[in-house]
Design an enzyme around this catalytic site. Structure first.
Site, short mmCIF file in Angstrom:
data_model
loop_
_atom_site.label_atom_id
_atom_site.label_comp_id
_atom_site.label_asym_id
_atom_site.label_seq_id
_atom_site.Cartn_x
_atom_site.Cartn_y
_atom_site.Cartn_z
N LYS A 107 6.64 47.95 111.41
CA LYS A 107 7.49 47.81 110.66
C LYS A 107 7.74 46.18 110.94
O LYS A 107 8.10 45.88 112.33
CB LYS A 107 8.94 48.51 111.32
N VAL A 108 7.93 45.54 110.08
CA VAL A 108 7.99 43.94 110.24
C VAL A 108 9.05 43.25 109.16
O VAL A 108 9.47 44.28 108.12
CB VAL A 108 6.82 43.26 109.98
N SER A 109 9.45 42.12 109.47
CA SER A 109 10.38 41.41 108.45
C SER A 109 9.63 41.20 107.30
O SER A 109 8.22 40.70 107.33
CB SER A 109 10.78 40.24 109.14
N THR A 151 13.37 37.90 107.84
CA THR A 151 14.07 37.67 106.65
C THR A 151 15.56 37.35 106.77
O THR A 151 16.08 36.38 106.01
CB THR A 151 14.29 39.25 106.16
N ALA A 152 16.24 37.79 107.97
CA ALA A 152 17.49 37.04 108.01
C ALA A 152 17.45 35.78 108.38
O ALA A 152 18.32 35.00 107.63
CB ALA A 152 17.95 37.98 109.56
N HIS A 167 21.23 44.53 111.90
CA HIS A 167 21.60 45.91 112.12
C HIS A 167 23.12 46.22 112.36
O HIS A 167 23.87 46.09 111.64
CB HIS A 167 20.62 46.30 113.59
#
Length: 297
Positions: free
Chosen positions: A73-75, A125-126, A169
């Site tokens: 699980k990655v950005s 992404t943020a 989150h």
């Protein structure tokens, strides 16, 4: 469990992995544990066993860049650096509406020009959403960027160690407990300027596994999502055990926001959002441009 301790591993089978066991890393956040509970516990018929590691997104992004582990699980932001070795799975990730990262400050009307801002990762992404927002909304630009684990950002803003924090989150639901103010919502800016959903986290798998197996992994992921939706109580203990002492009500909000139709399938809108983010970021010089067909599955 410490989200940054990649070495803390949960075995889903006997020690000494079976030949078809996949090494996977995802966060201990409720959306990931909810999505993968059924598969991680051998409840998805025909799916290979998983050897699960829990790690914060900055660590999994690094694992992907080094080509470690089979599934991660990655950005979405890290994809331009890893898509030669990894394929983007069309399911299992996090996209949505009304779920973007927030910029938090101690004062409601803070000025970020030249400010020190804490972020969870410069390959997240943020961070891309923040830089695109700041380019349009912060005259002269922000100052120093400080990378720190996402769970340390709100205390750092509260204590004055940084001027602002970019949070992700469950911080969407808890920042007021720290006496902080929402200066801006990166998701609102993204949706207002593009009309697209917000692409946050992706599931990727090694291309070397082969096309047939990659498609089987996508189907196993979808099956795990469907089983989680059909019987959410089955994943409850697993979710809360890894939720870093999160209030159960907040965990439920987290799952409700980040596990949605895009988790089951990116679809046309999901792929458009991913391409839109990475193309815009490439135009701003934040990421390398995507190669033709890089997102194909």
């Amino acid at each position: 469990m410490n989200a940054q301790a990649a070495a803390q591993t949960e075995r889903t089978g006997e020690d000494g992995r079976a030949a078809d066991t996949l090494r996977i890393a995802y966060s201990p956040c409720p959306n990931d544990t909810f999505v993968f509970h059924a598969w991680a516990h051998g409840e998805v018929e025909g799916a290979p066993p998983l050897d699960v590691s829990f790690a914060d997104i900055d660590i999994t992004n690094g694992l992907a860049e080094r080509g470690e582990l089979d599934v991660l699980k990655v950005s979405y932001a890290v994809l331009p650096w890893v898509l030669e070795e990894y394929a983007l799975l069309p399911c299992g990730g996090a996209l949505g509406r009304g779920c973007g990262p927030l910029v938090l400050t101690r004062e409601a009307d803070a000025d970020l020009s030249g400010a020190t801002v804490a972020v969870p990762s410069e390959r997240s992404t943020a961070y891309l959403l923040f830089r695109l927002w700041a380019a349009a909304e912060v005259p002269g630009g922000v100052g120093e960027i400080v990378v720190m684990p996402f769970n340390e950002i709100m205390p750092a803003v509260r204590d004055g160690r940084v001027d602002a924090g970019l949070v992700i989150h469950e911080a969407r639901f808890t920042y007021q407990d720290y006496g902080l103010h929402k200066l801006a919502d990166m998701g609102e800016h993204w949706e207002a300027t593009t009309g697209l959903p917000i692409p946050l986290g992706a599931i990727i798998a090694k291309r070397s596994l082969g096309r047939e197996r990659l498609h089987a992994l996508a189907e196993a992921t979808r099956a795990s999502v469907r089983q989680a939706w059909q019987a959410p109580e089955r994943s409850r203990d697993y979710v809360l055990a890894h939720a870093q002492e999160m209030d159960p009500a907040v965990a439920d909000q987290h799952i409700g926001l980040y596990v949605n139709e895009f988790t089951a399938d990116l679809g046309e809108a999901g792929y458009a959002a991913v391409r839109g983010l990475l193309d815009r970021a490439a135009t701003e010089g934040l990421v390398p441009p995507l190669a033709p067909g890089a997102l194909d599955f």
